[in-house]
Scaffold this active site. Structure first.
Site, PDB file in Angstrom:
ATOM      1  N   MET A 144      45.230  35.345  30.722  1.00 13.52           N
ATOM      2  CA  MET A 144      44.445  36.675  30.943  1.00 13.52           C
ATOM      3  C   MET A 144      42.854  36.765  30.749  1.00 13.52           C
ATOM      4  SD  MET A 144      46.630  40.010  30.221  1.00 13.52           S
ATOM      5  CE  MET A 144      47.836  38.664  29.155  1.00 13.52           C
ATOM      6  N   PRO A 145      42.228  35.525  30.543  1.00 16.66           N
ATOM      7  CA  PRO A 145      40.769  35.288  30.512  1.00 16.66           C
ATOM      8  C   PRO A 145      40.021  36.358  31.490  1.00 16.66           C
ATOM      9  CG  PRO A 145      41.723  33.331  30.148  1.00 16.66           C
ATOM     10  CD  PRO A 145      42.752  34.196  30.840  1.00 16.66           C
ATOM     11  N   TYR A 146      39.054  36.630  31.240  1.00 16.90           N
ATOM     12  CA  TYR A 146      37.946  37.140  32.208  1.00 16.90           C
ATOM     13  C   TYR A 146      36.736  36.627  31.947  1.00 16.90           C
ATOM     14  CZ  TYR A 146      34.469  40.295  34.050  1.00 16.90           C
ATOM     15  OH  TYR A 146      33.371  40.836  34.837  1.00 16.90           O
TER      16      TYR A 146
ATOM     17  N   PHE B 285      40.519  35.354  35.492  1.00 15.97           N
ATOM     18  CA  PHE B 285      39.552  36.016  36.668  1.00 15.97           C
ATOM     19  C   PHE B 285      38.114  35.356  36.079  1.00 15.97           C
ATOM     20  CE2 PHE B 285      41.354  40.534  37.232  1.00 15.97           C
ATOM     21  CZ  PHE B 285      42.411  40.072  37.897  1.00 15.97           C
TER      22      PHE B 285
ATOM     23  N   LYS C 116      35.799  36.765  27.866  1.00 18.20           N
ATOM     24  CA  LYS C 116      36.575  37.774  27.339  1.00 18.20           C
ATOM     25  C   LYS C 116      37.869  37.079  27.103  1.00 18.20           C
ATOM     26  CE  LYS C 116      33.852  41.713  28.572  1.00 18.20           C
ATOM     27  NZ  LYS C 116      33.141  41.886  27.391  1.00 18.20           N
TER      28      LYS C 116
END
Lengths: 65, 65, 65, 65, 65, 65
Positions: free
Chosen positions: D1-3, D41, F7
């Site tokens: 789930m990195p952004y 993302f 992030k």
């Protein structure tokens, strides 16, 4: 004093839809955390499909495949 | 090595005004925290009035009411 | 209604220094763009040296080499 | 789930180059942290030269001097 | 695929309140823009009162005056 | 002069892994866009599981269900 940033793909969101996001998020912060709407900032960024990547590819590419 | 992001509503800020923000913030970080201007980034984002919400409404709406 | 985010390395910035950054940026936006201090947000993020990279290495590494 | 958010100066990055950044960052997060590409993302922002400051001046100014 | 970042002052928001913000924002994006909850990211940042400025002063200072 | 913000959920990423992300992203930007590593910033944010939402729920909740 919340600051909320909403990033969505640029796919024709109307002003009415953006207004609904702004009022909806502001109401949510008021109801959940008792935040004052007068100092709640909600900023919406629309991102081109070629500039948003997921699955290691741009959304533009994914939509064309 | 500071990174500064300034978001303002898109209301005709001139290049001269943006240059004044960039130099002003850079000088401030040098004077207060002794940061090197050569590695101080200042990025300015202009946001459309319909994309900036406060009081639960977009700035565009607020300006028209 | 400006929103300003200042990211600096976590190296002991005092509350007084942070207060100087907040008031300095707020004054700058008032003077340059006539922005109202009452709705000018300034947020400061301190980032650990191991989490800030430049030259392809973390600042922590660079400081130790 | 990195952004991941990549900000670059607006200097003609092609779709192919952006695609290479998206796939490169996604592969890196998979290889280093075993992150799932399906929920990684990567967002790319291009920033006008007049809106990016370094050395206390905009990149536009620096390029013209 | 929306990405939403909510910044609030660090004032004891509970996990239940954060969960309510996450589900509320996700539902809003589904209802207004038909966005898939499975790829809607909502990230919450809590900011110390000394690090959030408004009126040219930190919230911590304002609360003490 | 790229600025990259990564992030990730706070799940024990080591300094070595963070260093690999920093060097990997810096190399990628040099190779794809010929960006100078000396002025490429890479910032890593770790986000608590209770503060990262997907599917309308926090990652913490999802991991416990």
């Amino acid at each position: 004093m919340p600051y909320v940033n909403i990033k969505i793909t640029r796919e024709g969101a109307t002003k009415e839809q953006k207004a609904a996001l702004i009022s909806g998020v502001t109401d949510l912060l008021r109801d959940v955390l008792d935040k004052d709407p007068a100092t709640t900032f909600v900023l919406i960024d629309e991102v081109d499909l070629a500039d948003w990547g997921v699955h290691g590819r741009s959304v533009e590419e994914l939509r064309q495949s």
